[in-house]
Design a protein around this motif. Structure first.
Motif: not given
Length: 437
Positions: A130-143
């Motif tokens: 809640g204090r850093r990188y909010n939201p954190l959005f992680i993206y990339g292909s499956s697996g």
């Protein structure tokens, strides 16, 4: 095996032997069964007066019926609305059991150039939610390890704060939960409490909410509530927000508020490390030559690497020599098991999921506008993404003929040229079909 609903029906039938149908309806019409846990049957009755009367007058009858069914004593617990809400919140706050297993932690996540930013950001979030990188959005292909990082965050926060309310859900599950709440007439307040009182909300595959107007609106308010309360939000997707054509602009900007970190295909050194790390966790020692050979053959998917090691471990346990033919067999078996061929059924299933329809509706005779629209899109995608002929495609939809199928496909093609929103809808479904790999 009898379900808990079947057991409750049997109890009511036993009560009818001593009580009139009017009495049953008067006192039990608002009572529902929640669960049978160990030696306790859990019921819910929102009406305080009825709940009190059941407790005082009928509890011995219910317990006697349970004793007849199970040949042992089963206690009965009656919950009011607050008790039910607390129970639901407690259940939803617990992360999936796999998060508690210790299998998917930061210690077991192999870091390399392809995922270093995402892993570092995930660690920062776990250390200071809640204090850093909010939201954190992680993206990339499956697996490639996105879900592993979600589990690792949950595991670390659970270790530091055992009482933290952690909610993990997939994007399509959020959609299903919202729609089912609306359809069933259940209290939206309960739905909102479930999501908006979490200390940590982890959403896997958030891309599925794109294009769902009411669901996006609900998620928008959920996001705002958590963010303003300084609660941590972590999202994963197969693509960045700007590539989600049908994502509401309000959500797109919020997803980009914190940090966006991608995970890419691992380089050779990272793949070798993943193979060795997985083998060590399984108590298996692999020669460097074997680890390098596997990493050289499987280049794009962490799950396939780990699955190959599992296969080799099985060979080892069966006293099969771990030579090159055995390794090749393990690799080929894993690649075949992970091959994804787009089929008409895949497409129909995704179209139905997107438009919230049942397969028998889209395959059946209905010509309601919404169903007809979805059916024609499915026909168009089957023609575009598979090798089926028009006649074969028509047979999937109640035996429609060549001309009907062609007409449906042509309408979709023409509408995509003039209606940008419709075209984006079709493109989003194509992306979702591909992302089910």
């Amino acid at each position: 095996m009898q379900s808990v609903s079947d057991i409750w029906s049997m109890i009511l039938d036993r009560l009818r032997e001593d009580l009139s149908e009017t009495t049953i309806k008067t006192w039990f019409d608002e009572t529902t069964v929640i669960a049978l846990e160990g030696n306790e049957l859990i019921l819910h009755c929102p009406n305080a007066f009825k709940r009190s009367n059941i407790q005082d007058r009928f509890l011995p009858n219910i317990e006697a019926g349970l004793r007849d069914i199970f040949s042992s004593d089963i206690a009965v617990r009656l919950l009011d609305d607050d008790g039910l809400r607390q129970r639901q919140n407690k259940e939803e706050a617990r992360p999936a059991s796999i998060m508690d297993s210790g299998e998917f932690t930061f210690d077991t996540f192999v870091v390399g150039p392809s995922n270093q930013l995402a892993c570092s950001a995930a660690r920062a979030v776990a250390d200071a939610p809640g204090r850093r990188y909010n939201p954190l959005f992680i993206y990339g292909s499956s697996g490639l390890g996105k879900t592993h990082l979600l589990y690792a965050i949950a595991h670390e926060i659970r270790r530091q704060s055992p009482s933290a309310r952690i909610l993990y859900i997939k994007g399509d599950e959020f959609i299903n939960d919202f729609i089912e709440t609306v359809r069933s007439g259940r209290s939206m307040n309960d739905f909102r409490i479930k999501y908006r009182e979490a200390d940590l909300m982890l959403v896997d595959d958030i891309q599925f909410v794109a294009g769902k107007v009411e669901t996006q609106n609900e998620f928008f308010h959920t996001f705002n509530t958590l963010y303003e309360s300084k609660k941590q939000i972590v999202l994963t997707s197969d693509r960045p927000p700007q590539e989600m054509a049908l994502l509401d602009d309000r959500l797109r900007t919020r997803f980009e508020w914190g940090l966006m970190a991608d995970v890419q295909q691992p380089v050779l050194e990272t793949r070798v490390a993943i193979v060795k790390n997985k083998a060590a966790n399984l108590g298996l020692i692999l020669d460097d030559s074997v680890a390098n050979y596997i990493a050289g053959k499987i280049t794009s998917n962490v799950r396939q690497l780990e699955g190959t090691v599992h296969k080799i471990k099985a060979f080892h346990d069966l006293d099969i020599p771990i030579d090159q033919p055995a390794v090749d067999r393990a690799i080929q078996d894993m690649i075949r098991s992970n091959e994804f061929t787009i089929t008409p059924d895949n497409i129909i299933k995704e179209v139905c999921r997107y438009f919230r329809l049942e397969e028998d509706q889209i395959r059946g005779p209905s010509r309601s506008r919404d169903i007809l629209n979805a059916r024609q899109i499915a026909m168009y995608l089957i023609r575009r993404m598979t090798n089926l002929s028009l006649d074969e495609t028509g047979k999937l939809f109640g035996g429609r003929d060549h001309s009907t199928t062609l007409n449906g496909v042509t309408k979709v093609e023409n509408r995509m040229k003039t209606d940008n929103t419709f075209a984006e809808t079709v493109k989003a479904i194509i992306t979702n079909v591909n992302s089910t790999k």
